[in-house]
Design a protein around this motif. Sequence first.
Motif, PDB file in Angstrom:
ATOM      1  N   HIS A  75      89.765 107.895 -21.745  1.00  0.00           N
ATOM      2  CA  HIS A  75      91.080 108.274 -21.544  1.00  0.00           C
ATOM      3  C   HIS A  75      91.900 106.909 -20.834  1.00  0.00           C
ATOM      4  CE1 HIS A  75      90.075 112.321 -21.425  1.00  0.00           C
ATOM      5  NE2 HIS A  75      88.847 112.138 -20.990  1.00  0.00           N
ATOM      6  N   SER A  76      91.466 105.842 -21.301  1.00  0.00           N
ATOM      7  CA  SER A  76      92.103 104.577 -20.944  1.00  0.00           C
ATOM      8  C   SER A  76      93.759 104.652 -21.051  1.00  0.00           C
ATOM      9  CB  SER A  76      91.677 103.373 -21.747  1.00  0.00           C
ATOM     10  OG  SER A  76      91.903 103.367 -23.094  1.00  0.00           O
ATOM     11  N   THR A  77      94.301 105.268 -22.173  1.00  0.00           N
ATOM     12  CA  THR A  77      95.608 105.364 -22.243  1.00  0.00           C
ATOM     13  C   THR A  77      96.147 106.761 -21.906  1.00  0.00           C
ATOM     14  OG1 THR A  77      95.585 105.990 -24.485  1.00  0.00           O
ATOM     15  CG2 THR A  77      95.444 103.500 -24.110  1.00  0.00           C
ATOM     16  N   ASP A  78      95.531 107.499 -21.247  1.00  0.00           N
ATOM     17  CA  ASP A  78      95.896 108.851 -20.564  1.00  0.00           C
ATOM     18  C   ASP A  78      96.597 108.856 -19.158  1.00  0.00           C
ATOM     19  OD1 ASP A  78      95.019 109.460 -23.250  1.00  0.00           O
ATOM     20  OD2 ASP A  78      93.190 110.749 -22.481  1.00  0.00           O
ATOM     21  N   LYS A  79      96.457 107.788 -18.425  1.00  0.00           N
ATOM     22  CA  LYS A  79      96.637 108.101 -17.068  1.00  0.00           C
ATOM     23  C   LYS A  79      98.021 108.548 -16.565  1.00  0.00           C
ATOM     24  CE  LYS A  79      97.811 103.407 -16.089  1.00  0.00           C
ATOM     25  NZ  LYS A  79      97.543 102.080 -15.370  1.00  0.00           N
ATOM     26  N   PHE A  80      99.161 108.073 -17.406  1.00  0.00           N
ATOM     27  CA  PHE A  80     100.357 108.668 -17.105  1.00  0.00           C
ATOM     28  C   PHE A  80     100.603 109.895 -17.437  1.00  0.00           C
ATOM     29  CE2 PHE A  80     100.928 103.836 -17.773  1.00  0.00           C
ATOM     30  CZ  PHE A  80     101.311 103.793 -16.638  1.00  0.00           C
ATOM     31  N   GLY A  98     109.676  99.400 -15.845  1.00  0.00           N
ATOM     32  CA  GLY A  98     108.850  98.649 -16.606  1.00  0.00           C
ATOM     33  C   GLY A  98     107.422  98.144 -16.131  1.00  0.00           C
ATOM     34  N   TYR A  99     106.977  98.999 -15.187  1.00  0.00           N
ATOM     35  CA  TYR A  99     105.623  98.548 -14.674  1.00  0.00           C
ATOM     36  C   TYR A  99     104.664  99.562 -15.396  1.00  0.00           C
ATOM     37  CZ  TYR A  99     107.378  95.555 -10.819  1.00  0.00           C
ATOM     38  OH  TYR A  99     107.940  94.381 -10.114  1.00  0.00           O
ATOM     39  N   ASP A 100     104.853 100.053 -16.305  1.00  0.00           N
ATOM     40  CA  ASP A 100     103.745 101.179 -16.964  1.00  0.00           C
ATOM     41  C   ASP A 100     102.790 100.542 -17.655  1.00  0.00           C
ATOM     42  OD1 ASP A 100     106.043 100.399 -18.267  1.00  0.00           O
ATOM     43  OD2 ASP A 100     105.858 102.219 -19.763  1.00  0.00           O
ATOM     44  N   ARG A 101     101.793  99.616 -16.984  1.00  0.00           N
ATOM     45  CA  ARG A 101     100.932  98.943 -17.682  1.00  0.00           C
ATOM     46  C   ARG A 101      99.484  99.752 -17.568  1.00  0.00           C
ATOM     47  NH1 ARG A 101     104.752  96.507 -18.534  1.00  0.00           N
ATOM     48  NH2 ARG A 101     105.198  94.219 -18.740  1.00  0.00           N
ATOM     49  N   HIS A 102      98.589  99.531 -18.528  1.00  0.00           N
ATOM     50  CA  HIS A 102      97.464 100.182 -18.818  1.00  0.00           C
ATOM     51  C   HIS A 102      96.396  98.806 -18.278  1.00  0.00           C
ATOM     52  CE1 HIS A 102      98.415 103.995 -20.348  1.00  0.00           C
ATOM     53  NE2 HIS A 102      99.340 103.045 -21.192  1.00  0.00           N
TER      54      HIS A 102
END
Length: 463
Positions: free
Chosen positions: A12-17, A36-40
């Motif tokens: 789920h490494s890219t599912d958090k948002f 623009g702070y949406d980093r993984h």
Amino acid sequence: MSFSIAELFAQHSTDKFDLHEQHLNNQMVRMLKTIGYDRHYKRAVGQYLYDQEGTEYLDLLSGFGVFAIGRNHPTVISALTETLTLELPNLVQMDVSILSGLLAKEILKTTPDNLDKMFFCNSGTESVEAAIKFARYTTKREKIVFCEHGYHGLTMGALSLNGEEIFREGFGPLLPACSAVPFNDLEALEKALSNKDVAAFVVEPIQGKGVNLPDDNYLPEVERLCKKYGTLFVADEVQTGLGRTGAFWAIDHWNVKPDMICMAKALSGGFVPVGAVAMTHKIMDSVFNRMDRAIVHGSTFSKNNMAMAAGLATLRVMEDEKLVENSMKVGTDIIDSLNAMTGKYEFLKEARGKGMMIAIEFQSPKSLKLKAAWAMLEAANKGLFCQMVTIPLFKEHHILTQVAGHGMNVVKLLPPLNLTQKDRDTIVTSFDKAIADTHQIPGSIWDLGKNLAGHALKGKKGN
């Protein structure tokens, strides 16, 4: 079937948002994506964060001061791993624990000599709640005085002492008999205390929202006035404590002795929540004055072995690595270096703070073109200019910072206390470039400014 956190994280490494939009605070996700702070992020070590592409970010917020010793410190990890594998008795009812006694002893070695008792809890706001209750019971008075623009937490008691209206709005009625005085105003404080009906004056030695420093005579006079009128002096060191300001406690800069110190954040080592109140023997004995009152105030998980082990390991790291001294040395260097730029940048008012609790404040310039641009942003949303500094710092220089508070033109730094000279150079150089760009009109940074202003105005219309 085996259970693996590593596998869950990988899956789920890219599912958090998406998960947060569906199940948690979707406005937080919306805000992060807008600026623009949406980093993984994949990994964190010391003062650095690493995203999935391996890009390194210098974290100058440290979880609002939680990671004072840096993230994932091996000494704390080792202590927690050992604690997990020892099969120790934990949270045994009708018993007391060894580790909480040891942590209390170690903390009290660092406090003023009038404080000789500890109460443990889970967070900074819980420590403030405890201080309110203990002050009222000890003095048999109801009133609590706090400072305008102060911050003491978000549970109902602590919120009643919160000097920022945006946090209080819509949650009332709050605790009765709580009133604010201006920070750094001794005349107003004496007037508030003079009827001898105030249980406690609760104050941050340095205010977190805006990093507002007191005059040199303020806290010594606070101590004197509290003694004169029988009011307990409570220092909220949840953010300022444990080396943050270049002294172990911020009160040490002014050699004062409060009746209670509230603490949390850095004491956790960044792993297990822990808060506490250091207090005088008189306060402890007043509240817990009979055997049938031995459990009159407490917190179920407060003295759990993991939290106590984390606290003990954190104190050891701070001593071994001389982090308090490093905080003062490197923090002072950053403040001085930023202040040296005020002569060449009209927008830059000053850098201030102590140790690694730092504010960079911006102001309306004198030049007509710059002044008009500033006015445009202020009309859209007060304090918006700072986003034109923090966003480029993040996107272009990979430095994580934040505005110090609502409606403020102040950027705040609360970095880990282990910053190196290389980190210092990166910070100063990056701020220099980011601030210089704001003086270029027209320019790409002002395209960002117009975009931010547009979002702010849409938000106002939506309300």
